[in-house]
Structures are given as C-alpha cells and as structure tokens.
Design a protein around this motif. Sequence first.
Motif, PDB file in Angstrom:
ATOM      1  N   VAL A 134       0.832  -1.195   0.000  1.00  0.00           N
ATOM      2  CA  VAL A 134       0.000   0.000   0.000  1.00  0.00           C
ATOM      3  C   VAL A 134       0.874   1.254   0.000  1.00  0.00           C
ATOM      4  CG1 VAL A 134      -1.519   1.378   1.471  1.00  0.00           C
ATOM      5  CG2 VAL A 134      -2.103  -0.991   0.951  1.00  0.00           C
ATOM      6  N   ARG A 135       1.917   1.259   0.793  1.00  0.00           N
ATOM      7  CA  ARG A 135       2.821   2.417   0.806  1.00  0.00           C
ATOM      8  C   ARG A 135       3.433   2.637  -0.579  1.00  0.00           C
ATOM      9  NH1 ARG A 135       3.944   4.825   5.529  1.00  0.00           N
ATOM     10  NH2 ARG A 135       3.536   3.634   7.449  1.00  0.00           N
ATOM     11  N   ARG A 136       3.845   1.557  -1.212  1.00  0.00           N
ATOM     12  CA  ARG A 136       4.478   1.678  -2.523  1.00  0.00           C
ATOM     13  C   ARG A 136       3.518   2.246  -3.554  1.00  0.00           C
ATOM     14  NH1 ARG A 136       7.241  -3.367  -5.612  1.00  0.00           N
ATOM     15  NH2 ARG A 136       5.151  -3.739  -6.443  1.00  0.00           N
ATOM     16  N   GLU A 137       2.287   1.720  -3.589  1.00  0.00           N
ATOM     17  CA  GLU A 137       1.322   2.213  -4.567  1.00  0.00           C
ATOM     18  C   GLU A 137       0.860   3.628  -4.254  1.00  0.00           C
ATOM     19  OE1 GLU A 137       0.716   0.615  -7.506  1.00  0.00           O
ATOM     20  OE2 GLU A 137       2.372  -0.519  -6.633  1.00  0.00           O
ATOM     21  N   ALA A 138       0.813   3.977  -2.964  1.00  0.00           N
ATOM     22  CA  ALA A 138       0.461   5.353  -2.597  1.00  0.00           C
ATOM     23  C   ALA A 138       1.485   6.332  -3.149  1.00  0.00           C
ATOM     24  CB  ALA A 138       0.370   5.486  -1.082  1.00  0.00           C
ATOM     25  N   ARG A 139       2.751   5.950  -3.161  1.00  0.00           N
ATOM     26  CA  ARG A 139       3.807   6.829  -3.666  1.00  0.00           C
ATOM     27  C   ARG A 139       3.831   6.867  -5.192  1.00  0.00           C
ATOM     28  NH1 ARG A 139       8.282   4.549   0.699  1.00  0.00           N
ATOM     29  NH2 ARG A 139       7.347   5.585   2.517  1.00  0.00           N
ATOM     30  N   ARG A 140       3.338   5.823  -5.832  1.00  0.00           N
ATOM     31  CA  ARG A 140       3.335   5.759  -7.293  1.00  0.00           C
ATOM     32  C   ARG A 140       2.105   6.415  -7.899  1.00  0.00           C
ATOM     33  NH1 ARG A 140       3.789  -0.191  -9.200  1.00  0.00           N
ATOM     34  NH2 ARG A 140       3.772   0.879 -11.217  1.00  0.00           N
ATOM     35  N   GLY A 141       1.029   6.483  -7.160  1.00  0.00           N
ATOM     36  CA  GLY A 141      -0.235   6.972  -7.698  1.00  0.00           C
ATOM     37  C   GLY A 141      -0.446   8.450  -7.472  1.00  0.00           C
ATOM     38  N   ASP A 142      -1.701   8.862  -7.613  1.00  0.00           N
ATOM     39  CA  ASP A 142      -2.077  10.273  -7.505  1.00  0.00           C
ATOM     40  C   ASP A 142      -3.037  10.501  -6.346  1.00  0.00           C
ATOM     41  OD1 ASP A 142      -0.619  10.981  -9.848  1.00  0.00           O
ATOM     42  OD2 ASP A 142      -2.262  10.191 -11.070  1.00  0.00           O
ATOM     43  N   GLY A 143      -2.693   9.900  -5.204  1.00  0.00           N
ATOM     44  CA  GLY A 143      -3.488  10.147  -4.013  1.00  0.00           C
ATOM     45  C   GLY A 143      -4.526   9.094  -3.697  1.00  0.00           C
ATOM     46  N   TRP A 144      -4.498   7.958  -4.416  1.00  0.00           N
ATOM     47  CA  TRP A 144      -5.434   6.868  -4.143  1.00  0.00           C
ATOM     48  C   TRP A 144      -4.702   5.524  -4.190  1.00  0.00           C
ATOM     49  CZ3 TRP A 144     -10.494   6.973  -2.654  1.00  0.00           C
ATOM     50  CH2 TRP A 144     -11.155   8.206  -2.734  1.00  0.00           C
ATOM     51  N   VAL A 145      -5.211   4.568  -3.417  1.00  0.00           N
ATOM     52  CA  VAL A 145      -4.754   3.177  -3.462  1.00  0.00           C
ATOM     53  C   VAL A 145      -5.988   2.302  -3.586  1.00  0.00           C
ATOM     54  CG1 VAL A 145      -3.578   1.326  -2.222  1.00  0.00           C
ATOM     55  CG2 VAL A 145      -2.725   3.668  -2.039  1.00  0.00           C
ATOM     56  N   LYS A 146      -5.890   1.234  -4.365  1.00  0.00           N
ATOM     57  CA  LYS A 146      -7.029   0.340  -4.611  1.00  0.00           C
ATOM     58  C   LYS A 146      -6.753  -1.059  -4.070  1.00  0.00           C
ATOM     59  CE  LYS A 146     -10.701  -1.430  -6.788  1.00  0.00           C
ATOM     60  NZ  LYS A 146     -10.711  -1.438  -8.266  1.00  0.00           N
ATOM     61  N   LEU A 147      -7.604  -1.515  -3.139  1.00  0.00           N
ATOM     62  CA  LEU A 147      -7.558  -2.874  -2.618  1.00  0.00           C
ATOM     63  C   LEU A 147      -8.669  -3.709  -3.234  1.00  0.00           C
ATOM     64  CD1 LEU A 147      -7.213  -2.158   1.228  1.00  0.00           C
ATOM     65  CD2 LEU A 147      -5.383  -2.322  -0.479  1.00  0.00           C
ATOM     66  N   VAL A 148      -8.460  -5.008  -3.296  1.00  0.00           N
ATOM     67  CA  VAL A 148      -9.535  -5.948  -3.621  1.00  0.00           C
ATOM     68  C   VAL A 148     -10.038  -6.488  -2.288  1.00  0.00           C
ATOM     69  CG1 VAL A 148     -10.164  -8.076  -4.800  1.00  0.00           C
ATOM     70  CG2 VAL A 148      -8.529  -6.489  -5.853  1.00  0.00           C
ATOM     71  N   GLY A 149     -11.226  -6.041  -1.896  1.00  0.00           N
ATOM     72  CA  GLY A 149     -11.741  -6.365  -0.575  1.00  0.00           C
ATOM     73  C   GLY A 149     -12.380  -7.726  -0.472  1.00  0.00           C
ATOM     74  N   ASP A 150     -12.987  -8.195  -1.558  1.00  0.00           N
ATOM     75  CA  ASP A 150     -13.561  -9.546  -1.562  1.00  0.00           C
ATOM     76  C   ASP A 150     -13.497 -10.121  -2.960  1.00  0.00           C
ATOM     77  OD1 ASP A 150     -15.822  -8.688  -3.096  1.00  0.00           O
ATOM     78  OD2 ASP A 150     -16.971  -8.252  -1.315  1.00  0.00           O
ATOM     79  N   TRP A 151     -13.573 -11.416  -3.052  1.00  0.00           N
ATOM     80  CA  TRP A 151     -13.572 -12.119  -4.332  1.00  0.00           C
ATOM     81  C   TRP A 151     -14.000 -13.553  -4.052  1.00  0.00           C
ATOM     82  CZ3 TRP A 151     -13.692  -9.882  -8.806  1.00  0.00           C
ATOM     83  CH2 TRP A 151     -13.464 -10.599  -9.986  1.00  0.00           C
ATOM     84  N   ILE A 152     -14.249 -14.298  -5.104  1.00  0.00           N
ATOM     85  CA  ILE A 152     -14.679 -15.676  -4.897  1.00  0.00           C
ATOM     86  C   ILE A 152     -13.566 -16.492  -4.241  1.00  0.00           C
ATOM     87  CG2 ILE A 152     -13.988 -16.411  -7.211  1.00  0.00           C
ATOM     88  CD1 ILE A 152     -16.475 -18.272  -7.139  1.00  0.00           C
ATOM     89  N   ASP A 153     -13.941 -17.232  -3.209  1.00  0.00           N
ATOM     90  CA  ASP A 153     -13.069 -18.210  -2.561  1.00  0.00           C
ATOM     91  C   ASP A 153     -13.478 -19.569  -3.110  1.00  0.00           C
ATOM     92  OD1 ASP A 153     -12.040 -20.188  -0.805  1.00  0.00           O
ATOM     93  OD2 ASP A 153     -11.887 -18.715   0.819  1.00  0.00           O
ATOM     94  N   ARG A 154     -12.603 -20.192  -3.873  1.00  0.00           N
ATOM     95  CA  ARG A 154     -12.968 -21.423  -4.564  1.00  0.00           C
ATOM     96  C   ARG A 154     -13.287 -22.567  -3.606  1.00  0.00           C
ATOM     97  NH1 ARG A 154     -10.014 -18.201  -7.528  1.00  0.00           N
ATOM     98  NH2 ARG A 154     -10.335 -18.080  -9.797  1.00  0.00           N
ATOM     99  N   GLU A 155     -12.670 -22.567  -2.444  1.00  0.00           N
ATOM    100  CA  GLU A 155     -12.987 -23.609  -1.466  1.00  0.00           C
ATOM    101  C   GLU A 155     -14.362 -23.399  -0.857  1.00  0.00           C
ATOM    102  OE1 GLU A 155      -9.922 -23.958   1.428  1.00  0.00           O
ATOM    103  OE2 GLU A 155      -8.373 -24.527  -0.029  1.00  0.00           O
ATOM    104  N   GLU A 156     -14.711 -22.133  -0.613  1.00  0.00           N
ATOM    105  CA  GLU A 156     -16.027 -21.822  -0.053  1.00  0.00           C
ATOM    106  C   GLU A 156     -17.108 -21.836  -1.133  1.00  0.00           C
ATOM    107  OE1 GLU A 156     -16.909 -21.308   3.091  1.00  0.00           O
ATOM    108  OE2 GLU A 156     -14.860 -21.668   3.815  1.00  0.00           O
ATOM    109  N   GLY A 157     -16.714 -21.596  -2.371  1.00  0.00           N
ATOM    110  CA  GLY A 157     -17.679 -21.547  -3.458  1.00  0.00           C
ATOM    111  C   GLY A 157     -18.517 -20.289  -3.468  1.00  0.00           C
ATOM    112  N   ASP A 158     -17.994 -19.205  -2.844  1.00  0.00           N
ATOM    113  CA  ASP A 158     -18.763 -17.966  -2.774  1.00  0.00           C
ATOM    114  C   ASP A 158     -17.800 -16.807  -2.528  1.00  0.00           C
ATOM    115  OD1 ASP A 158     -20.900 -16.234  -2.778  1.00  0.00           O
ATOM    116  OD2 ASP A 158     -21.842 -17.046  -0.978  1.00  0.00           O
TER     117      ASP A 158
END
Length: 358
Positions: A134-158
Amino acid sequence: MLHIKGRVLAGPEDVRDELWVVDGHVTYERPPAALPETVLEGWALPGLVDAHCHVGLDAHGPVDDFTSEKQALTDREAGALLLRDAGSPSDTSWVDDRMDLPRLIRAGRHIARTRRYIRNYAHEIEPGDLAAYVRREARRGDGWVKLVGDWIDREEGDLTACWPRWAIDEAIAAAHEEGARVTAHCFAEDSLYDLVEAGIDCIEHATGLTEDTIPLFAERGVAIVPTLVNIATFPALADGGQAKFPRWADHMRRLHERRYETVRAAWDAGIPVFTGTDAGGSLEHGLVGQEVAELVEAGIPVRDALSAATWGARSWLGRPALAEGDPADLVVYPADPRDDVGVLMAPRHVVLRGRVVR
C-alpha cells in the motif's frame, strides 16, 4: 477565445447565461471586444467524471500505450474529462501530461490476495505484506490506493473477505500516512464492516450494503461508486459460473436484483454517491452518460445524479469545476440535461484545457 452561450450549469443552483474561455481558463467577465471569438451554443456542464475506470487495462491484463490512448480518447468523446483510474498494471503517468487527453487520477495497481482476483491485474500478496505494498502504490499513484476487498473463494464456493482486520488496519493507516486515500472493490456483504471501521475512504460497487452497514457508511462519510453499468453484467456472470459455483452464482443474482434498492437506500441515508463505469476490464470506455441514467433509474433525483458526475464528484476528488478562473474543461449539450439525462450520451461540443476537441 471561446464564448459559450445558452445556459451554463456552473453549480447545482448556479446557472449563468454565458461564459468565456481566455487562455484556457473560465471567466464570466466579458473580455475586450477586440479579441476574436468562437461561439458555442447549448447547455454547458463541467467535464464529466468517471470515478471508476481502468486506463491501461483490458480483460487480459496490461495494454500498450496506443490502446491506453484509445481508451482515454473514447472517454473524452463521451464528455468524461476527469478520470479516476481505479487500478491498472500499466504505467499511465504520461496520460495527464497530454493536452488532448482527459485528466487522470491514478490509484496505482490493484492489491489483491494471492489467487483471489483476475489474473494479470493485481499485485497478489499475503496479509503480512499488505501495508508495504500500500505504501508503494500510494507513492506511485495520484493520491489513491485500490484494494480488492472480496472475491470468490474457490474452497467456499462464494464471495468472501480477502483480508484479516489487522492487515486492513495497518494498510489503511499506512496509506493515510502517505497522504493517500483508500478504496476497495467489494461486491459482497462481509468485508464492509471491517473496511469502514479501519477508516477506508470509498467502496467500489458496494452491492453488499445492508440496513446494518448503511448507517455506518453514513456516519463515517464513506463514499460509494456503484458502477451500475457493470453490475448489469452480474446475471450473465452468474450463468457462466452456475455449474461450478452455484452458491456464488445465486449470490451474484441476489446482489443484482436489489442493486437499485441498495443505491437508493445509500443515497437516502446521506452516503456520498459518485459515477463510475468500471470500463477497461470487460466493459468499453465512454459509458459515463449511461451510468448517470442508471443512477436516475435507481431513484436518485436528476440534479443529484448530475452532481455525482460533475460538481460533487469534482469537489470530492479535489478538482475544479466551472468557477471563475478554473481550467476550461466542459461539455456542451443540445438540451437541458436536468430535463433529460439522456442528452449526456451525445455531447454537442467538448472543450478540454480551453480547446475545442469535439
């Protein structure tokens, strides 16, 4: 010198009869008559904002500069003159220096959990490394950082949350120390509480908002960018994954079915709502007008939907609109968009950095 005549929607309640563009900047004071002028007539708005798109990215990953340029030009032709790039693996820092391309606010590259996002898009890491990335991308970007907060978990199937609370706390604190704001991709419900409690600034898509989390978002002032033109693809995605991940498919359909209700409930609660298309992955660029129409379809009043793409969005992103002396980034339409937001899909003229580019 340009002379815009008709109606200038300088703000939600600020309507002028005309403006001039001198040396690339807006003025409402009539310049000396000796200056030659080009006259444009119609209804003028500040250049539209696509607060969630991806320049430098397609369905397979990073693209070359020629393709990135084409994406930005497509947005420009649609009147989107301020883009917040919500994650790209390509270096697009050159775009904002081009006088003929929209202004670009970069969020750096997505940061995702290992094997929990689209291939070739993100840094894929484990929680212990999140704050450092996050620190690295904050320094490379223009004041924003983007996380992927959720996604499919193949073991959970959801869909499931990607990060433990301690990692989110560390990461968001690190971004704020670097002077950057944080946003996160979130489709589902169970990642939202921890992200907001940790101090996140924005949530993308936000289809998982519920009556339990909406008051928390409103209290903390966390914005959402619903990307309804992208959420429209959920049924097709669900059909494609039904056989392998039926729980996920059913979940995606439910999120889609209540999408308008979710957005209207968020707006009713006072949550800031802004326009974004999610263009650049599977969607084409140039859809910001359609996104405004989707917000209206969800029940947001027309003036507020317009603000989500113009005055309000620019203020939120710290960029000027159409005040005296502002850079002249504006779009002219043949009719009043307050009467019919459909006119946003067909600009008559586009003025970027004081130059007529359409």
